[in-house]
Design a protein around this motif. Structure first.
Motif, PDB file in Angstrom:
ATOM      1  N   LEU A  88       0.829  -1.197   0.000  1.00 52.47           N
ATOM      2  CA  LEU A  88       0.000   0.000   0.000  1.00 52.47           C
ATOM      3  C   LEU A  88       0.872   1.260   0.000  1.00 52.47           C
ATOM      4  N   LEU A  89       1.909   1.260   0.830  1.00 52.36           N
ATOM      5  CA  LEU A  89       2.782   2.431   0.916  1.00 52.36           C
ATOM      6  C   LEU A  89       3.448   2.700  -0.423  1.00 52.36           C
ATOM      7  N   SER A  90       3.883   1.629  -1.063  1.00 53.17           N
ATOM      8  CA  SER A  90       4.491   1.808  -2.367  1.00 53.17           C
ATOM      9  C   SER A  90       3.455   2.343  -3.356  1.00 53.17           C
ATOM     10  N   GLY A  91       2.220   1.903  -3.223  1.00 51.79           N
ATOM     11  CA  GLY A  91       1.144   2.381  -4.085  1.00 51.79           C
ATOM     12  C   GLY A  91       0.779   3.840  -3.870  1.00 51.79           C
ATOM     13  N   TYR A  92       1.178   4.404  -2.738  1.00 48.98           N
ATOM     14  CA  TYR A  92       0.963   5.825  -2.470  1.00 48.98           C
ATOM     15  C   TYR A  92       2.258   6.630  -2.685  1.00 48.98           C
ATOM     16  N   GLY A  93       3.280   5.974  -3.173  1.00 43.13           N
ATOM     17  CA  GLY A  93       4.522   6.699  -3.470  1.00 43.13           C
ATOM     18  C   GLY A  93       5.465   6.892  -2.298  1.00 43.13           C
ATOM     19  N   TYR A  94       5.373   6.031  -1.283  1.00 41.78           N
ATOM     20  CA  TYR A  94       6.305   6.122  -0.153  1.00 41.78           C
ATOM     21  C   TYR A  94       7.463   5.162  -0.359  1.00 41.78           C
ATOM     22  N   ARG A  95       8.665   5.603   0.023  1.00 41.68           N
ATOM     23  CA  ARG A  95       9.861   4.773  -0.132  1.00 41.68           C
ATOM     24  C   ARG A  95      10.384   4.372   1.238  1.00 41.68           C
ATOM     25  N   GLU A  96      10.923   3.170   1.302  1.00 43.68           N
ATOM     26  CA  GLU A  96      11.436   2.699   2.590  1.00 43.68           C
ATOM     27  C   GLU A  96      12.785   3.338   2.916  1.00 43.68           C
ATOM     28  N   ILE A 125      17.475  12.352   7.242  1.00 44.59           N
ATOM     29  CA  ILE A 125      17.220  13.268   6.135  1.00 44.59           C
ATOM     30  C   ILE A 125      18.242  14.405   6.177  1.00 44.59           C
ATOM     31  N   LEU A 126      18.492  14.914   7.397  1.00 44.79           N
ATOM     32  CA  LEU A 126      19.456  16.014   7.536  1.00 44.79           C
ATOM     33  C   LEU A 126      20.889  15.517   7.331  1.00 44.79           C
ATOM     34  N   SER A 127      21.241  14.408   7.974  1.00 41.61           N
ATOM     35  CA  SER A 127      22.625  13.912   7.871  1.00 41.61           C
ATOM     36  C   SER A 127      23.009  13.612   6.437  1.00 41.61           C
ATOM     37  N   ASN A 128      22.045  13.179   5.634  1.00 42.65           N
ATOM     38  CA  ASN A 128      22.344  12.786   4.258  1.00 42.65           C
ATOM     39  C   ASN A 128      22.068  13.884   3.240  1.00 42.65           C
ATOM     40  N   GLY A 129      21.848  15.083   3.743  1.00 44.34           N
ATOM     41  CA  GLY A 129      21.632  16.220   2.846  1.00 44.34           C
ATOM     42  C   GLY A 129      20.470  16.018   1.896  1.00 44.34           C
ATOM     43  N   MET A 130      19.411  15.368   2.364  1.00 41.54           N
ATOM     44  CA  MET A 130      18.297  15.040   1.479  1.00 41.54           C
ATOM     45  C   MET A 130      17.294  16.185   1.335  1.00 41.54           C
ATOM     46  N   LEU A 131      17.435  17.219   2.168  1.00 40.00           N
ATOM     47  CA  LEU A 131      16.381  18.238   2.182  1.00 40.00           C
ATOM     48  C   LEU A 131      16.460  19.154   0.964  1.00 40.00           C
ATOM     49  N   ARG A 132      17.352  20.124   0.981  1.00 43.08           N
ATOM     50  CA  ARG A 132      17.587  21.019  -0.157  1.00 43.08           C
ATOM     51  C   ARG A 132      16.337  21.286  -0.986  1.00 43.08           C
ATOM     52  N   GLY A 133      15.288  21.726  -0.332  1.00 43.41           N
ATOM     53  CA  GLY A 133      14.063  22.080  -1.041  1.00 43.41           C
ATOM     54  C   GLY A 133      13.280  20.888  -1.581  1.00 43.41           C
ATOM     55  N   GLN A 134      13.764  19.672  -1.299  1.00 43.73           N
ATOM     56  CA  GLN A 134      13.052  18.499  -1.821  1.00 43.73           C
ATOM     57  C   GLN A 134      11.998  18.009  -0.848  1.00 43.73           C
ATOM     58  N   ARG A 135      11.001  17.307  -1.406  1.00 41.71           N
ATOM     59  CA  ARG A 135       9.977  16.718  -0.567  1.00 41.71           C
ATOM     60  C   ARG A 135      10.216  15.209  -0.499  1.00 41.71           C
ATOM     61  N   HIS A 136       9.856  14.611   0.626  1.00 39.05           N
ATOM     62  CA  HIS A 136      10.090  13.173   0.784  1.00 39.05           C
ATOM     63  C   HIS A 136       8.885  12.477   1.393  1.00 39.05           C
ATOM     64  N   GLY A 152       8.067  18.218   3.847  1.00 35.01           N
ATOM     65  CA  GLY A 152       8.034  19.237   2.801  1.00 35.01           C
ATOM     66  C   GLY A 152       6.618  19.516   2.297  1.00 35.01           C
ATOM     67  N   PHE A 153       5.632  18.907   2.926  1.00 32.10           N
ATOM     68  CA  PHE A 153       4.234  19.113   2.538  1.00 32.10           C
ATOM     69  C   PHE A 153       3.535  19.897   3.642  1.00 32.10           C
ATOM     70  N   GLY A 154       3.087  21.101   3.324  1.00 35.23           N
ATOM     71  CA  GLY A 154       2.517  21.952   4.359  1.00 35.23           C
ATOM     72  C   GLY A 154       1.001  21.969   4.392  1.00 35.23           C
ATOM     73  N   GLY A 155       0.365  21.611   3.282  1.00 39.05           N
ATOM     74  CA  GLY A 155      -1.077  21.779   3.162  1.00 39.05           C
ATOM     75  C   GLY A 155      -1.874  20.657   3.803  1.00 39.05           C
ATOM     76  N   PRO A 156      -3.183  20.855   3.921  1.00 40.29           N
ATOM     77  CA  PRO A 156      -4.039  19.839   4.550  1.00 40.29           C
ATOM     78  C   PRO A 156      -4.229  18.588   3.694  1.00 40.29           C
ATOM     79  N   ASP A 157      -3.883  18.668   2.395  1.00 38.71           N
ATOM     80  CA  ASP A 157      -4.125  17.506   1.526  1.00 38.71           C
ATOM     81  C   ASP A 157      -3.367  16.265   1.973  1.00 38.71           C
ATOM     82  N   ILE A 158      -2.094  16.467   2.377  1.00 41.86           N
ATOM     83  CA  ILE A 158      -1.305  15.290   2.779  1.00 41.86           C
ATOM     84  C   ILE A 158      -1.852  14.681   4.069  1.00 41.86           C
ATOM     85  N   ASP A 159      -2.368  15.537   4.974  1.00 42.70           N
ATOM     86  CA  ASP A 159      -2.950  15.019   6.217  1.00 42.70           C
ATOM     87  C   ASP A 159      -4.050  14.020   5.863  1.00 42.70           C
TER      88      ASP A 159
END
Ligand code: ATP
Ligand code: MG
Length: 429
Positions: A32-40, A92-103, A134-141
């Motif tokens: 299901l998580l993969s079907g919603y675009g979540y990565r392990e 996320i921080l240790s690996n420099g994954m943020l840089r304006g990206q969403r995860h 990186g998602f601020g809106g109510p849609d992701i909730d």
């Protein structure tokens, strides 16, 4: 006899016969998580103690009382993770994954809290935690809640219901907190010991008290949802509207505050009435301030964690999940030459039929013993190889789950014969 070593209190073994339910949950969640675009993502079980202090908050029960903290040989204070979010944000921080990206990420594994062990509450327990950064809106909730609802449907869980609330921004929560402390101070004599302690460090947690004697006082306390800032109110209303549009029933519980400090705005809990006092099977919420608190660029985030032991308990109640048999074919051998040849033959069969599961009888034994083992293995088919069969270049096939006679196959065509016999046996069960 030497004394046996006892397991650690509150830490459980998950036995092979319980595994079918665990795997059903894990597989459904993963798909299901993969079907919603979540990565392990996988992060260490041990982190610097400072991470949890800063992320979860000094005055929370988890940090104040429940952490497994130790100093390692190098003199560093380390802690067994009590929850998953802090480690994933650190990664996320240790690996420099943020840089304006969403995860959109998920993480599974054991968590450790030194709580009083009881049904549904352990010192090592397992969570699948899901994080969207990186998602601020109510849609992701709403999407996260819909994902949970879909998982419960897929698993056939019925007795779970959703409670939600909004904690507002850190700023509006501070204002509310002052109002609440004022109210609680005025009724200090009615507070139990736990609430007295929380009043100074973590007054919102008083609302979370499970002591029935505190009920009336809490019911009359100022309500957080009435002190929300305009943006948080709008956000919350959007979440509620979208849940209604999706047909996901929920109850707004203004007393739902959650135990960890990092939450803001939307918080939610999936509760069951089927497990007694340990009634939360999945909880989460927004943590818009957390990443900044850990030294990253201010970035909104939201996540939840489900408690696998409680889900397993719920599913176990609602009926057994058939455990798949361990193997398909059990190989019975008789005579020294056949025994030696058996090892070679089964490896060849594994080459030819990589999706079939074989168990070769090991350690000898007479036919009676070997057939007893074959029966216990759950196999549908026994392949019998004796010295005289070997002499003639054949093996015997005997279906184990029905009263059909034995047949023979030349060794050169054995793999095909096994495949056919298994298909026939499966069609009849
Ligand atoms: P509770 O109110 O039951 O103590 P919590 O608010 O401390 O739960 P979280 O920190 O939000 O729980 O963890 C998410 C989920 O993990 C919970 O909903 C629950 O299903 C599970 N969980 C938490 N603590 C334990 C524990 N000690 N043993 C088993 N499962 C747990
Ligand atoms: Mg707890």
């Amino acid at each position: 006899m030497t004394e046996q070593i006892q397991p650690v209190r509150g830490m459980n073994d998950v036995l092979p016969e319980e595994m079918a339910i665990w795997q059903a949950i894990e597989t459904s969640a993963r798909e299901l998580l993969s079907g919603y675009g979540y990565r392990e993502i996988r992060v260490p079980v041990v982190e610097r103690t400072e991470l949890f202090r800063r992320a979860i908050g000094e005055h929370t029960d988890v940090v104040a009382k429940e952490m497994y903290t130790f100093v390692d040989q190098g003199g560093e204070s380390l802690t067994l993770r009590p929850e998953g979010t802090a480690g994933v944000m650190r990664a996320i921080l240790s690996n420099g994954m943020l840089r304006g990206q969403r995860h959109k990420l998920w993480c599974a594994g054991p968590m450790f809290r030194h709580e009083r062990p009881q049904k549904g509450r352990y010192r090592q327990f397992h969570q699948i935690s899901v994080e969207a950064v990186g998602f601020g809106g109510p849609d992701i909730d709403v999407e996260l809640i819909a994902l949970c609802a879909r998982l419960w449907r897929r698993l056939g869980l019925q007795r779970v219901r959703l409670e939600i609330n909004s904690l507002g921004t850190a700023e509006s929560r501070r204002l509310y907190r002052d109002r609440l402390v004022e109210y609680l101070r005025a009724h200090r004599d009615q507070l139990d010991a736990d609430s007295q302690r929380r009043l100074d460090g973590n007054p919102l947690r008083v609302l979370d008290s499970k002591n029935p004697q505190m009920r009336a006082l809490i019911d009359a306390a100022p309500v957080l949802t009435e002190h929300l800032d305009a943006e948080s109110r709008e956000h919350f209303q959007a979440v509620c509207r979208a849940l209604e549009a999706l047909g996901i029933p929920f109850r707004v519980n203004p007393r739902l505050v959650r135990g960890l400090d990092y939450y803001s705005r939307t918080v939610f809990e999936w509760i069951t009435d089927a497990l007694g006092a340990q009634d939360a099977v999945c909880s989460g919420g927004r943590y818009d301030g957390l990443i900044a608190q850990l030294g990253g660029e201010p970035t909104p985030g939201i996540g939840f964690a489900m408690g696998l032991e409680r889900l397993v308990a719920l599913l176990t109640q609602s009926g057994p999940i058939a455990a798949p048999a361990a193997v398909d074919v059990y190989i019975v051998t008789s005579g020294p030459r056949a025994e030696a040849f058996g090892l070679e033959m089964v490896e060849r069969l594994r080459d030819a039929l990589p999706n079939r599961r074989f168990e070769l009888n090991l350690g000898g034994g007479n036919f009676k013993t070997q057939f007893r083992r074959a029966d216990r293995s759950g196999a549908l088919l026994a392949v019998i190889l004796g010295d005289d069969e070997l002499e003639r270049g054949v093996a015997a096939l005997k279906p184990l789950r029905r009263e059909t006679g034995q047949s023979e196959s030349p060794l050169s065509a054995l793999a095909a014969a096994i495949d056919t016999a298994l298909a026939a046996a499966a069609a009849q069960t």
